[in-house]
Design an enzyme around this catalytic site. Structure first.
Site, PDB file in Angstrom:
ATOM      1  N   HIS A 160       0.781  -1.110   0.096  1.00 24.03           N
ATOM      2  CA  HIS A 160       0.066  -0.074   0.147  1.00 24.03           C
ATOM      3  C   HIS A 160       0.944   1.225   0.077  1.00 24.03           C
ATOM      4  O   HIS A 160       1.703   1.481   1.029  1.00 24.03           O
ATOM      5  CB  HIS A 160      -0.988   0.094   1.152  1.00 24.03           C
ATOM      6  CG  HIS A 160      -1.796   1.199   1.183  1.00 24.03           C
ATOM      7  ND1 HIS A 160      -2.941   1.302   0.734  1.00 24.03           N
ATOM      8  CD2 HIS A 160      -1.727   2.514   1.679  1.00 24.03           C
ATOM      9  CE1 HIS A 160      -3.732   2.492   0.855  1.00 24.03           C
ATOM     10  NE2 HIS A 160      -2.813   3.247   1.423  1.00 24.03           N
ATOM     11  N   CYS A 161       0.899   2.126  -1.095  1.00 26.80           N
ATOM     12  CA  CYS A 161       1.543   3.234  -1.257  1.00 26.80           C
ATOM     13  C   CYS A 161       0.860   4.395  -0.692  1.00 26.80           C
ATOM     14  O   CYS A 161      -0.200   4.964  -1.461  1.00 26.80           O
ATOM     15  CB  CYS A 161       2.089   3.246  -2.664  1.00 26.80           C
ATOM     16  SG  CYS A 161       3.210   4.876  -3.026  1.00 26.80           S
ATOM     17  N   PRO A 162       1.240   5.293   0.292  1.00 23.97           N
ATOM     18  CA  PRO A 162       0.491   6.408   0.678  1.00 23.97           C
ATOM     19  C   PRO A 162       0.644   7.615  -0.253  1.00 23.97           C
ATOM     20  O   PRO A 162       0.048   8.384  -0.269  1.00 23.97           O
ATOM     21  CB  PRO A 162       1.060   6.800   2.255  1.00 23.97           C
ATOM     22  CG  PRO A 162       2.478   6.145   1.873  1.00 23.97           C
ATOM     23  CD  PRO A 162       2.458   4.947   1.144  1.00 23.97           C
TER      24      PRO A 162
ATOM     25  N   ASN B  34      -3.261   4.455  -2.595  1.00 25.19           N
ATOM     26  CA  ASN B  34      -3.980   3.506  -3.189  1.00 25.19           C
ATOM     27  C   ASN B  34      -2.895   1.945  -2.901  1.00 25.19           C
ATOM     28  O   ASN B  34      -1.761   2.211  -2.577  1.00 25.19           O
ATOM     29  CB  ASN B  34      -4.193   3.539  -4.633  1.00 25.19           C
ATOM     30  CG  ASN B  34      -5.340   2.725  -5.292  1.00 25.19           C
ATOM     31  OD1 ASN B  34      -5.669   1.844  -4.509  1.00 25.19           O
ATOM     32  ND2 ASN B  34      -5.318   2.719  -6.596  1.00 25.19           N
TER      33      ASN B  34
END
Length: 265
Positions: free
Chosen positions: A119-121, A125
């Site tokens: 999960h990439c802040p 997403n």
């Protein structure tokens, strides 16, 4: 998959995406006005340099917007399990739903994602099966744009001749040094960070291993690459046409060859 929009309600993620968008907008506005256009008017650079900068900038922001809003591979509430792949599915102990192996439950998004990488802040997403290719494009075009910006900043002060016909009463030229120092600082941070992230992603694709699998140390069987690099990249980008790997405007279609095949032969 396709062009359907997918939004994650996360104020922290919105702030991260806003920071990336601000850096992109800052350089897209000030670098051409301070360097490209004045240098072109005085004959120091060609029009191709301006077109290249704006083209890279457009590809960068399109990749950002699409990676942030694309469905990463969220599982349906009642997934249809093919009879030939039932042994490749398992029960999630968090949402009590059946999911394909190598899927992962994202606690921030609250659902399982097929072949989730992380999960990439910074895009607010998950990076999963359906938007991994867009995340790779974002890393590639961001480091390309930030590297190009650093080259322009360097040449502006240490290589090109001083500008002559400019209006020093304008705000941007009165504060030229401060504005370009900010641009250089952001360029160094983005270029260094993206190079490291892009290298990690490329190595993960070459070994057919996700970031989560590496961190969990449970991928001894998966980490042994059994496919040629063309196959692993084609599965991520959804096409064997290598020129299309660099185009963020298209729709991704999964290949007919399942990515489970290499790990369950």
């Amino acid at each position: 998959m396709g062009l359907s929009l997918h939004f994650v309600v996360d104020p922290q993620g919105w702030c991260c995406v806003g920071a990336i968008f601000f850096i992109w907008l800052y350089n897209t506005l000030f670098v051409p006005k301070l360097i490209l256009f004045p240098r072109f008017e005085e004959g120091h650079i060609s029009i191709a340099a301006i077109w290249a900068y704006y083209l890279t900038s457009i590809f960068c922001v399109i990749s950002l917007l699409r990676a942030s809003t694309a469905d990463p591979g969220k599982l349906q509430d009642t997934p249809k399990i093919p009879l030939t792949e039932q042994e490749l599915w398992e029960l999630c102990n968090k949402c009590n739903m059946m999911r394909p192996k190598r899927s992962h439950h994202c606690s921030r998004c609250g659902h399982c994602v097929r072949r989730m990488d992380h999960h990439c802040p910074w895009i607010n997403n998950c990076v999963g099966e359906d938007n991994h290719w867009l995340f790779l494009q974002l890393c590639f075009y961001t480091q390309l744009l930030s590297g190009y910006t650093l080259v322009l900043d360097f040449c502006h002060y240490y290589y090109f001749l001083p500008l002559k016909a400019i209006n020093w009463d304008m705000f941007i030229f009165r504060h030229e040094l401060a504005l370009l120092r900010i641009s250089t600082f952001m360029g160094i941070v983005m270029f260094g960070g993206m190079c490291s992230l892009f290298y990690t992603q490329i190595m993960g694709i070459l070994t057919d291993t996700t970031t989560i699998e590496k961190m969990a140390n449970c991928c001894d069987e998966i980490s042994r690459a059994r496919k040629p690099w063309q196959q692993t990249f084609s599965e991520v980008f959804g096409t064997r046409w290598k020129i299309l790997w660099f185009i963020p405007f298209r729709r991704r279609q999964p290949l007919r060859v399942s990515y489970y095949f290499a790990n369950h032969v």
